[in-house]
Design an enzyme around this catalytic site. Structure first.
Site, short mmCIF file in Angstrom:
data_model
loop_
_atom_site.label_atom_id
_atom_site.label_comp_id
_atom_site.label_asym_id
_atom_site.label_seq_id
_atom_site.Cartn_x
_atom_site.Cartn_y
_atom_site.Cartn_z
N LYS A 134 0.82 -4.44 0.19
CA LYS A 134 0.35 -4.29 -1.19
C LYS A 134 1.02 -5.29 -2.14
O LYS A 134 0.55 -5.51 -3.24
CB LYS A 134 0.56 -2.86 -1.67
CG LYS A 134 -0.38 -1.89 -0.97
CD LYS A 134 -0.37 -0.52 -1.61
CE LYS A 134 -1.44 0.38 -1.01
NZ LYS A 134 -1.12 0.78 0.38
C1 LIG Z 1 -2.07 1.27 1.32
C2 LIG Z 1 -1.71 1.18 2.76
C3 LIG Z 1 -2.68 1.21 3.81
C4 LIG Z 1 -4.15 1.42 3.52
O1 LIG Z 1 -4.74 0.30 2.93
P1 LIG Z 1 -6.18 0.44 2.22
O2 LIG Z 1 -6.43 -0.88 1.61
O3 LIG Z 1 -6.03 1.54 1.22
O4 LIG Z 1 -7.16 0.80 3.29
C5 LIG Z 1 -2.26 1.04 5.11
N1 LIG Z 1 -0.95 0.91 5.42
C6 LIG Z 1 0.01 0.89 4.47
C7 LIG Z 1 1.44 0.76 4.89
C8 LIG Z 1 -0.33 1.02 3.11
O5 LIG Z 1 0.64 1.02 2.17
#
Ligand SMILES: *Cc1c(COP(=O)(O)O)cnc(C)c1O
Length: 463
Positions: free
Chosen positions: A137
């Site tokens: 993220k």
């Molecule tokens: C947010 C997140 C996901 C999921 O990603 P999306 O884009 O919401 O499908 C998967 N793994 C981790 C570690 C995350 O923080």
């Protein structure tokens, strides 16, 4: 949620984009975004980023899907990560950000390594956790924060923008870090007291300056309700300029395409493109991958790897889209029962499930399977997965059973240390703590405790 009918307009524009006239369109520098609810007017990148969601509550979607040049794909090893990011994102920004500013923004966004690591002859891991908060993220949050910062400095009134966000863990850290010290932007993060991991809490609460953490005596759902109530409050919105750093924001969604290009850059066997497995919750990440593929990036197939919150795999199996109530799992960033970004994927495939089926397969992985995979991959291959990566690994193994010649990649979306409390009892080993985390854990927590009451949030925002 109902998956509505295709938008004819965008179909026409996409076709137009794929003709020779495309380069004319593209140098017009006027990418527009329309709302998937089709009631609000189109917006440019700046407006779509500042609003987050269209006024009709729809998600913004680009009117055309630009195609990257064949030159870039054929010579991708010769491009720096910054140059790739710039080429990919440029058409989506249009003239909303000048070239030199955009170059600086992408350079800061991708200023850490994103290596492709071999686990077996047929399974590789693209490690997306080398950013400042150890999860993928960071890429979206860093890009969005810098874009908003630029728009804040450009605004006539020089009015501060306040980013308001509720977090169950990972989003808050990435947003806090991404926006830290960005001029013209204040950030207020609500998190449920006692319900985020200690590493996550430190990532939210130790920065200071323009980052404010509100420790709410309540649940994540209550935090989210308070945020929603604040956005709906007319008086508040007259007094301050509020925006969200939610994952549906185009400025968080679109830059996630970058790492699919970095994957291809490091992929040796260009004649046999990879099958890419994405641990999915809100489906923003995989949706960006599919967008990269539609922009001409060679990817053989996508796998959506879900825990038991499997609304999408269920839809892919049965044709019936049935949102569910989220249940808690050990891969908690994927505990989403009604993924917001899936509507964008349907749009990309013109709501034709059979064409989506050719590109995307879904798997449901239980917590027990996740744990078994985590332990066996460590034992057999000496590679420590985090629970989200383990979900992806298990899904890819199941796909291999049906497609023995496929070579695949899992996206490793978080560093295992973020989930040491789950992992250590399974492996009976300490998860090595990166130096940056050790530094952060030592820092002092700064939070403002409040009860789950929107009036108190309002008071804080107007202080
Ligand atoms: C947010 C997140 C996901 C999921 O990603 P999306 O884009 O919401 O499908 C998967 N793994 C981790 C570690 C995350 O923080």
């Amino acid at each position: 949620m109902s998956l509505s009918k295709p938008v004819l307009l965008s179909l026409t524009r996409l076709r137009q984009a794929q003709t020779d006239n495309f380069s004319n369109l593209y140098t017009e520098n006027k990418m527009k975004y329309y709302s998937l609810n089709k009631q609000s007017p189109v917006a440019d990148f700046a407006t779509a980023t500042i609003l987050g969601q269209a006024p009709d509550k729809g998600l913004y979607f680009p009117e055309i899907i630009p195609q990257v040049s064949k030159e870039l794909i054929d010579n991708i090893e010769n491009y720096s990560n910054e140059a790739i990011a710039f080429e990919v994102i440029k058409p989506y920004i249009g003239d909303a950000i000048p070239k030199d500013v955009l170059e600086k923004i992408v350079a800061e966004t991708v200023s850490f390594e994103i290596p492709l690591v071999k686990i077996t002859d047929a399974i590789f891991s693209l490690e997306l956790f080398h950013g400042p908060t150890l999860a993928f993220k960071d890429v979206g949050a860093r890009f969005m924060s810098r874009c908003l910062g630029y728009f804040a400095t450009q605004s006539q009134t020089k009015e501060k923008i306040t980013v308001l966000v509720a977090t169950s863990g990972d989003t808050g850290g990435a947003v806090a870090n991404g926006f830290y010290d960005v001029e013209g932007v204040e950030v207020v993060i609500l998190y449920p007291s006692g319900k985020v991991s200690s590493v996550q809490e430190k990532q939210l609460t130790t920065l200071g300056k323009n980052i404010h953490a509100l420790e709410v005596d309540g649940t994540f759902d209550e935090c989210q309700q308070m945020v929603k109530a604040a956005f709906a409050d007319v008086e508040l919105n007259q007094k301050i300029k509020l925006t969200s750093a939610n994952s549906i924001n185009v400025a968080r969604w679109l830059p996630q395409q970058f790492y699919y290009f970095y994957l291809y850059k490091q992929w040796k066997d260009k004649t046999n493109p990879p099958v890419v497995t994405v641990p999915s919750g809100n489906f923003g990440n995989i949706c960006a991958g599919l967008l990269a593929q539609q922009s001409c990036l060679p990817i053989k197939h996508f796998i959506a790897a879900c825990n038991v919150n499997d609304t999408v795999p269920d839809f892919l199996r049965t044709g019936n889209y049935q949102p569910k109530k989220a249940v808690p799992t050990i891969s908690n960033a994927m505990d989403v029962g009604d993924p917001s970004n899936f509507i964008r994927i349907m749009q990309m495939f013109y709501h034709q499930k059979n064409s989506l089926d050719k590109t995307l397969t879904g798997f449901t992985i239980t917590d027990n399977e996740t744990k078994e995979t985590l332990v066996s991959v460590l034992k057999k291959h000496n590679y420590l997965l985090d629970p989200h990566g383990a979900v992806a690994y298990n899904a890819l193994q199941q796909y291999h059973a049906q497609h023995p010649n496929a070579k695949g990649v899992i996206l490793e979306t978080a560093h295992p240390v973020k989930f040491y409390d789950v992992i250590e009892p399974l492996t009976n080993q300490k998860v090595p703590v990166p130096a940056s985390v050790e530094e952060q854990i030592k820092k002092e927590k700064m939070s403002v405790k409040i009860s789950a009451d929107t009036n108190l949030l309002k008071e804080f925002l107007l202080r």
